[in-house]
Design a protein around this motif. Structure first.
Motif, short mmCIF file in Angstrom:
data_model
loop_
_atom_site.label_atom_id
_atom_site.label_comp_id
_atom_site.label_asym_id
_atom_site.label_seq_id
_atom_site.Cartn_x
_atom_site.Cartn_y
_atom_site.Cartn_z
N UNK A 45 3.55 -152.91 -3.83
CA UNK A 45 4.30 -154.14 -3.27
C UNK A 45 3.56 -155.19 -3.68
N UNK A 46 4.23 -156.33 -4.09
CA UNK A 46 3.38 -157.75 -4.12
C UNK A 46 2.55 -158.03 -2.78
N UNK A 66 0.66 -155.97 -20.56
CA UNK A 66 1.90 -156.22 -19.92
C UNK A 66 3.08 -155.90 -20.80
N UNK A 67 4.19 -155.47 -20.47
CA UNK A 67 5.35 -155.29 -21.33
C UNK A 67 5.70 -156.53 -22.14
N UNK A 113 0.34 -159.50 -7.84
CA UNK A 113 1.71 -160.05 -8.01
C UNK A 113 2.26 -159.36 -9.10
N UNK A 114 3.71 -159.74 -9.25
CA UNK A 114 4.33 -158.70 -10.23
C UNK A 114 3.72 -158.99 -11.70
N UNK A 115 3.22 -160.23 -11.71
CA UNK A 115 2.52 -160.65 -13.02
C UNK A 115 1.58 -159.73 -13.47
N UNK A 116 0.89 -159.09 -12.52
CA UNK A 116 -0.40 -158.21 -12.75
C UNK A 116 0.12 -156.89 -13.34
N UNK A 135 -6.25 -145.57 -20.26
CA UNK A 135 -5.47 -146.70 -19.58
C UNK A 135 -5.18 -145.91 -18.09
N UNK A 136 -4.77 -146.88 -17.18
CA UNK A 136 -3.98 -146.47 -15.89
C UNK A 136 -2.98 -147.35 -15.69
N UNK A 137 -1.93 -147.16 -15.18
CA UNK A 137 -0.50 -147.74 -15.15
C UNK A 137 -0.73 -148.48 -13.87
N UNK A 138 -0.43 -149.74 -13.77
CA UNK A 138 -0.29 -150.54 -12.27
C UNK A 138 0.89 -151.37 -12.27
N UNK A 139 1.81 -150.96 -11.34
CA UNK A 139 2.99 -151.82 -11.40
C UNK A 139 3.33 -152.11 -9.72
N UNK A 140 3.57 -153.54 -9.84
CA UNK A 140 3.72 -154.22 -8.65
C UNK A 140 5.20 -154.77 -8.72
N UNK A 141 5.70 -154.52 -7.42
CA UNK A 141 7.05 -154.80 -7.20
C UNK A 141 7.31 -155.91 -6.28
N UNK A 142 8.33 -156.43 -6.44
CA UNK A 142 8.45 -157.74 -5.65
C UNK A 142 8.95 -157.39 -4.23
#
Length: 125
Positions: free
Chosen positions: A13-14, A40-41, A86-89, A118-125
């Motif tokens: 989470x953020x 980032x996408x 942050x979500x932008x990360x 690569x390794x995926x990083x997902x940040x949710x708000x």
């Protein structure tokens, strides 16, 4: 042959933290340049942080004060401590490296010749 293998990504989470790790196998040593790039996408690949053999470190402006790049004494393991995410990360994070004569700038990391899967990083708000 240089091989880079990243790990440590995940979903947070953020405001949370993650620590990315990259192992370096091959002819590489502590004196070479190493860094982290992310994609980032829908965006271009961008350099995030870099360090050189003299210990000089640079960061992308958006991550200063939140991310810390480091390596172990042998130079075979590279880390990226990411705090206050942050979500932008969100994005795929890659470890990147270059040899003698390398340029230790954040922008230069985007074209380093050696890069992991690569390794995926997902940040949710």
């Amino acid at each position: 042959q240089v091989q880079l293998v990243e790990s440590g990504g995940g979903s947070v989470e953020a405001g949370g933290s993650l620590r990315l790790r990259c192992t370096v196998d091959g002819w590489y040593n502590r004196r070479h340049c190493k860094g982290w790039v992310r994609q980032s996408p829908g965006k271009e690949r961008e350099g995030v942080a870099v360090l050189d053999g003299d210990g000089s470190i640079s960061y992308k402006e958006a991550v200063k004060g939140r991310f810390t790049i480091s390596q172990d004494n042998s130079g075979n393991t590279l880390y990226l401590q990411m705090n206050n995410l942050t979500v932008e990360d969100t994005g795929m994070y890659y470890c990147a490296a270059d040899g003698y004569g390398c340029r230790a700038t954040v922008i230069a990391t985007e074209s380093y010749p050696y890069r992991g899967q690569g390794t995926q990083v997902t940040v949710s708000s």
